[in-house]
Design an enzyme around this catalytic site. Structure first.
Site, PDB file in Angstrom:
ATOM      1  N   ASP A 470       0.921  -1.196  -0.035  1.00 19.36           N
ATOM      2  CA  ASP A 470      -0.150  -0.088  -0.010  1.00 19.36           C
ATOM      3  C   ASP A 470       0.688   1.502  -0.129  1.00 19.36           C
ATOM      4  OD1 ASP A 470      -1.949  -1.770   0.246  1.00 19.36           O
ATOM      5  OD2 ASP A 470      -3.066  -1.039   1.936  1.00 19.36           O
ATOM      6  N   CYS A 515      -2.366   2.330 -12.968  1.00 20.89           N
ATOM      7  CA  CYS A 515      -2.361   2.000 -11.431  1.00 20.89           C
ATOM      8  C   CYS A 515      -3.723   2.858 -11.181  1.00 20.89           C
ATOM      9  CB  CYS A 515      -0.879   2.442 -10.778  1.00 20.89           C
ATOM     10  SG  CYS A 515      -0.244   4.143 -11.495  1.00 20.89           S
ATOM     11  N   ALA A 517      -3.015   6.806 -10.358  1.00 17.47           N
ATOM     12  CA  ALA A 517      -2.924   8.124 -11.242  1.00 17.47           C
ATOM     13  C   ALA A 517      -2.398   7.731 -12.392  1.00 17.47           C
ATOM     14  CB  ALA A 517      -2.034   8.994 -10.472  1.00 17.47           C
ATOM     15  N   ILE A 519       0.905   7.075 -13.390  1.00 17.21           N
ATOM     16  CA  ILE A 519       2.242   7.739 -13.425  1.00 17.21           C
ATOM     17  C   ILE A 519       3.242   7.297 -12.524  1.00 17.21           C
ATOM     18  CG2 ILE A 519       1.437   9.791 -14.297  1.00 17.21           C
ATOM     19  CD1 ILE A 519       1.702  10.842 -11.733  1.00 17.21           C
TER      20      ILE A 519
END
EC number: 3.1.3.48
Length: 593
Positions: A470, A515, A517, A519
């Site tokens: 995470d 993912c 975002a 990036i």
């Protein structure tokens, strides 16, 4: 036919030997396609202008050149005739001008007077034409090229009717990434209270390096940043300026000689580049042993600092479509826009109100143009757009490197059916789950897309990597390296099932990688894929160049220094597994840092 390097003119600016060599390299690069496509070669002095703006970094100067060319083409800034209407009136309006003094460092001073701008009476592209014309006059000076530009946005006496958000964004994008000038600072003077909201929107586009150069000042504070000798009287200075007549001095005696850039701007660069030039390590590539030595010398802190050098660079390009009011709700994060120059465009369909926008970018791979599509984790209101993109781009493999929720926060929507034989309809596309395989570190789902309009079906393989923590990065790259190999194998098999392709065509459709975002982990995954491909085929690689180039296509790729360092660590871990370096040698060095 080899491109000829333009000779150094007798009146050319004085350069150091290193700068002259960079100029020759820049001209060789640009003039490769001017020869190939019968476009007039670039001159020495024009080359110097672009190199000055990027401190003689050849790669960045080439990117700036093409961004400048594309911006002028897109905004219709071509074949300018300053003596003819409506451009003449716009130039002489005085709303934008260049002062005839310089700041103490030698920088030229540009002034935009907001109260003179009336959006309902102006045509935006004509305003931009005047801006380009006058800025070009300023950077014709070698002194301005060397010492840069100060931009004053004078809002004194203006009101909301004088403000145009879209124009403001375009001007900012121009100054920070599409014009050959070193932007020293931007002074926004006398901004009303209401300006805070539009400025907060514009500031989303800015990297820290640019944001630090912007100062919002009261009129009384301007003289703390520039001496009175450099300022007009209304800003507390000594310069007497009549804005109604000042710009007459910038008009040529006649319309002048044709702009040599017109031919270059009007020329459309072919969409496909030579694959052999894509993400091939440059002259600073390292062997694996050189990489081990480099990491041991720089250590973790040094690699972090190297990442900061990359992060501080402004994105090359514009974000107009991402920041369009109608598209803002399609962005998962307001500070992760999508570059106009590389964005994936959806086909607009009759009877539908959708735009062609999705927050997704084409990204090159090793020796392959558009090898990936980097995109954000789909939102509920973009599920349909996502699957339309997958269909239109003939995608065979989707890679997801996040979970639906992490750290108690929603990271991605459930955009595909999770259970076998379940299906979800997205407009005329129906997605059916044909089966799920649960592995140690990832989940593999076979999906079928049925286009009910075209009565066609395709299979797509969806991979979800489950071993990314995470927070931070994996402690070991082993599971990600194994996962990457599985993805590559699946892509190869899927492409092979399509049948033989003739030589000269793009060898395969892009892999969609996302993912949350689109990036951070996305950039890490793609960077590692490229660097390992470089290493396996050539025996050399270049992490810094790979990430720098990737960020020119998917802006802000690799979000943290930790992710950047992880790329180095993963490469060395791979090299040990493959017997390229002695076992334990490189990792012990890294683990001790």
């Amino acid at each position: 036919m080899e491109p000829a390097t333009a000779p150094r003119p007798d009146m050319a600016p004085e350069l150091t030997p290193e700068e002259e060599q960079a100029t020759k390299q820049f001209l060789e690069e640009i003039n490769k396609w001017t020869v190939q496509y019968n476009v007039s070669p670039l001159s020495w002095n024009v080359a110097v202008k672009f190199l000055m703006a990027r401190k003689f970094d050849v790669l960045r100067a080439v990117e700036l050149f093409h961004c400048y060319r594309e911006t002028r083409r897109k905004e219709g800034i071509v074949k300018l005739k300053p003596h003819e209407e409506p451009l003449r009136s716009e130039i002489l309006s005085g709303k934008f001008t260049i002062l005839n003094v310089r700041d103490p460092t030698g920088a030229s001073i540009a002034l935009f007077t907001a109260r003179l701008h009336h959006p309902h009476k102006s045509v935006q592209h004509v305003v931009l034409q005047a801006l380009f014309y006058l800025l070009d006059r300023a950077v014709d000076s070698f002194e301005t090229q060397r010492n840069g530009l100060v931009f004053i946005y004078d809002m004194c006496g203006s009101n909301y009717a004088n403000f145009e958000l879209d124009l403001g964004k375009k001007v900012l994008n121009l100054l920070k990434g599409a014009f050959p000038a070193r932007l020293k600072k931007v002074l926004i003077v006398g901004a009303p209270i209401w300006f805070r909201v539009p400025y907060s929107i514009i500031s989303l586009l800015l990297k820290d390096k640019v944001r630090e150069r912007i100062q919002i000042l009261k009129t009384s504070e301007v003289t703390q940043h520039l001496p009175r000798e450099c300022l007009p009287e209304n800003l507390g200075g000594y310069i007497k300026i009549d804005l109604a007549t000042w710009n007459f001095q910038f008009l040529p005696q006649v319309n002048g000689h044709p702009d040599p850039f017109d031919e270059i701007i009007l020329f459309s660069l072919p969409p496909a580049l030579d694959w052999d030039s894509v993400h091939v390590p440059g002259p600073h590539a390292m062997t694996i042993q050189e990489l081990v030595d480099y990491v041991n010398t720089r250590q973790k802190q040094g690699i972090y600092e190297e990442y900061e050098d990359i992060r501080r660079e402004n994105p090359v390009g514009t974000f107009h479509c991402s920041m369009s009011p109608g598209n803002l709700e399609k962005n998962r994060y307001g500070d992760v826009p999508c570059l106009d120059q590389t964005r994936v465009k959806l086909t607009k369909r009759s009877g539908h109100t959708q735009t062609d926008y999705i927050n997704a970018s084409f990204m090159d791979g090793y020796k392959q143009k558009n090898a990936y599509i980097g995109t954000q984790g789909p939102l509920e209101n973009t599920y349909r757009d996502f699957w339309l993109m997958v269909w239109e781009q003939k995608v065979l493999v989707i890679v997801m490197t996040t979970r639906f929720e992490e750290g108690g926060r929603r990271k991605c929507g459930q955009y595909w059916p999770l259970e076998k034989d379940s299906r979800i309809q997205f407009g005329f596309l129906t997605v059916t789950n044909l089966g799920v395989e649960n592995m140690n570190h990832y989940k593999k789902t076979t999906l079928e897309i049925h286009n009910t309009e075209e009565r066609q079906k395709r299979q797509v393989t969806h991979f979800q990597f489950l071993s990314w923590p995470d927070y931070g990065v994996p402690s070991s790259a082993a599971s990600l390296i194994d996962f990457l190999r599985v993805v590559r194998s699946q892509q190869s098999m899927a492409v092979g099932s399509l049948g033989a392709r003739s030589k000269g065509q793009c060898p395969e459709p892009p892999i969609v990688v996302h993912c949350s975002a689109g990036i951070g982990r996305t950039g890490t995954f793609c960077s590692l894929d490229i660097c390992l491909a470089q290493l396996e085929e050539l025996g050399t690689l270049n992490v810094f160049q790979t990430v720098s180039r990737m960020r020119t296509q998917r802006a802000f790729s690799i979000q943290t220094p930790e992710q950047y360092y992880f790329c180095y660590k993963a490469i060395l871990e791979f090299a040990e597994r493959e017997g390229m370096v002695p076992s334990g040698h490189s990792l012990l060095a890294m683990d001790g840092q």
